[in-house]
Design an enzyme around this catalytic site. Structure first.
Site, PDB file in Angstrom:
ATOM      1  N   ASP A   1      25.126  15.393  63.544  1.00  0.00           N
ATOM      2  CA  ASP A   1      24.850  14.529  62.821  1.00  0.00           C
ATOM      3  C   ASP A   1      23.613  13.961  62.871  1.00  0.00           C
ATOM      4  O   ASP A   1      22.927  13.937  64.187  1.00  0.00           O
ATOM      5  CB  ASP A   1      25.969  13.331  63.018  1.00  0.00           C
TER       6      ASP A   1
ATOM      7  N   HIS B   1      29.181  10.476  55.351  1.00  0.00           N
ATOM      8  CA  HIS B   1      28.501   9.521  54.500  1.00  0.00           C
ATOM      9  C   HIS B   1      28.177  10.152  53.173  1.00  0.00           C
ATOM     10  O   HIS B   1      26.746  10.159  52.944  1.00  0.00           O
ATOM     11  CB  HIS B   1      27.221   8.965  55.227  1.00  0.00           C
TER      12      HIS B   1
ATOM     13  N   ASP C   1      28.766   4.625  59.776  1.00  0.00           N
ATOM     14  CA  ASP C   1      27.537   5.460  60.213  1.00  0.00           C
ATOM     15  C   ASP C   1      26.567   4.291  61.090  1.00  0.00           C
ATOM     16  O   ASP C   1      25.497   4.108  60.706  1.00  0.00           O
ATOM     17  CB  ASP C   1      26.674   5.980  59.201  1.00  0.00           C
TER      18      ASP C   1
END
Length: 427
Positions: A158, A238, A311
């Site tokens: 990520d 996301h 997030d």
């Protein structure tokens, strides 16, 4: 709370996994939901801590699959302790923490380090995610088997994608054998061209370089194709584009072990809402167009997108004071997630409350294979209690997080969290 037994009475329990949607009373004992009863009229409550939840709603504690707590190494932004307090303030009882700390969580030893810090400082459940490659450098895979054995809940690069498709394929093959999910940040960096916000009329008006939808869509399509080859459990992080629901739906219909998340901001805001060159509105992926927002909103409602995840990405005020061009990507979200989603999707959007709780509790638990996300008798007593009738204004200065970087400052939402329990303990 001083007694061994806690009673939460007269609250409206919404537990989709257990098929419960009614006013009742929960009796908590030894970290679990010992019993659910209609009333306490004939009970002796003298040895119990009692919370009268009349007029409030009771939910399984929320599970956020995607947060950044910054520790180890970047504690000035957030620590596991402050992040856990922010989560508890938002009704979130379990989080999955991403690996892009300093040092990166890329070894079994560092997975154990995160778990050890959490065991000493966190008031919620903290589950570590490790990187796919050593140092997030995209060149050599981590020791996946050792990391899984140490307790990593998933792997994720990520903050970036694994650019090398052969390396990503090998990671997927090894993860598939372990039933270990890969959480996928989809970004084709060759198409970024220095972009800092969504490519569209707003970026043109602000004179800033834009990030096209293709940056995300092209990498997502590549990794879905690799997941089809390898059989890995792939979770898309996301999702922000209009096209995302199309390839997610197609992948699911093809029988892939595929799930996806979007953030509260992608279904409640769009690039047209950005008021000025204020980096508290800068995140990656960026806020897209109103058309993208509507497609994601519909995909959440129609269960094409499975879960809501924040997030949560705290930065210092100094870092965020330099406008879109020079400030880091990321916003905080743990303390605003439920009210934003409740107000946007349920109160103003026609989605059922039960469906929202599924997206925030039961389904995230399924994705990471943990026994959470329900309050049936015998289950762990991770609980969020909210007042759905209370409208309140978002004030970043009241946040438990070290981060104040939110676009929601001054906005009003319904659904204030009043109590959060983890393992039967009020936190």
């Amino acid at each position: 709370m001083k007694n061994n037994k806690t009673v939460i009475k007269n609250g409206h329990l919404v537990d989709p996994a257990a098929g419960v949607d009614k006013v009742c009373t929960l009796i908590l004992e030894n970290e679990r939901v010992a019993k659910i009863v209609e009333s306490t009229d004939n009970m002796d409550l003298s040895d119990c801590d009692v919370i009268d939840a009349e007029g409030l709603h009771v939910f399984p504690g929320f599970i956020d699959l995607h947060v950044h707590f910054r520790e180890p190494g970047l504690e000035y932004k957030e620590t596991i302790e402050t992040g856990s307090k922010a989560a508890a303030a938002g009704g979130v009882t379990t989080v999955c923490v991403m690996a892009n700390t300093k040092p990166v969580i890329d070894t079994a030893e560092r997975v154990r380090l995160v778990k050890n810090i959490a065991s000493k400082t966190s008031c919620i459940n903290v589950l570590p995610i490790a990187s796919v490659t050593i140092g997030l450098n995209g060149e050599e895979l981590v020791d996946i088997e050792a990391i899984e054995e140490a307790g990593a809940i998933a792997l994720s690069e990520d903050g970036k994608s694994v650019d090398n498709p052969e390396l990503m394929r090998e990671a997927m093959e090894r993860c598939a054998k372990l039933n270990l999910p890969i959480f996928d940040h989809c970004e084709e960096k060759k198409l970024l061209f220095g972009g800092v916000m969504n490519k569209g009329t707003r970026s043109e008006a602000m004179g800033l370089p834009g990030i096209s939808n293709e940056v995300e869509d092209s990498m997502a399509e590549r990794d879905i194709a690799l997941a089809k080859e390898t059989g890995v459990q792939l979770h898309l992080c996301h999702c922000s584009t209009e096209k995302a629901p199309e390839y997610i739906k197609a992948g699911k219909e093809a029988g892939l072990n595929l799930t996806a998340e979007t953030g509260p901001h992608y279904i409640s805001l769009c690039d047209e809402d950005i008021p000025s060159d204020d980096a508290n509105w800068k995140m990656n992926p960026p806020l897209r167009s109103a058309k993208d927002r509507e497609a994601l909103y519909k995909a959440v409602r129609d269960v094409v997108i499975d879960v809501i995840a924040t997030d949560h990405a705290p930065h210092s005020s100094e870092e965020k004071s330099n406008g879109f061009s020079k400030s880091p990507f990321g916003i905080v979200g743990l303390e605003t997630s439920f009210p934003v989603c409740y107000t946007t999707l349920v109160k103003n959007g026609g989605m059922s409350l039960s469906d929202l709780i599924t997206r925030m509790s039961a389904k995230p638990a399924d994705i990471i294979h943990i026994e959470r996300g329900t309050l049936k008798e015998g289950s762990v007593a991770d609980i969020a209690i909210a007042d759905l009738s209370e409208e309140y204004e978002i004030d970043p200065e009241s946040f438990k997080s070290k981060g104040r970087n939110t676009p929601y400052k001054g906005m009003k939402f319904f659904g204030k969290i009043k109590y959060t329990f983890v393992g039967g303990k009020l936190v």
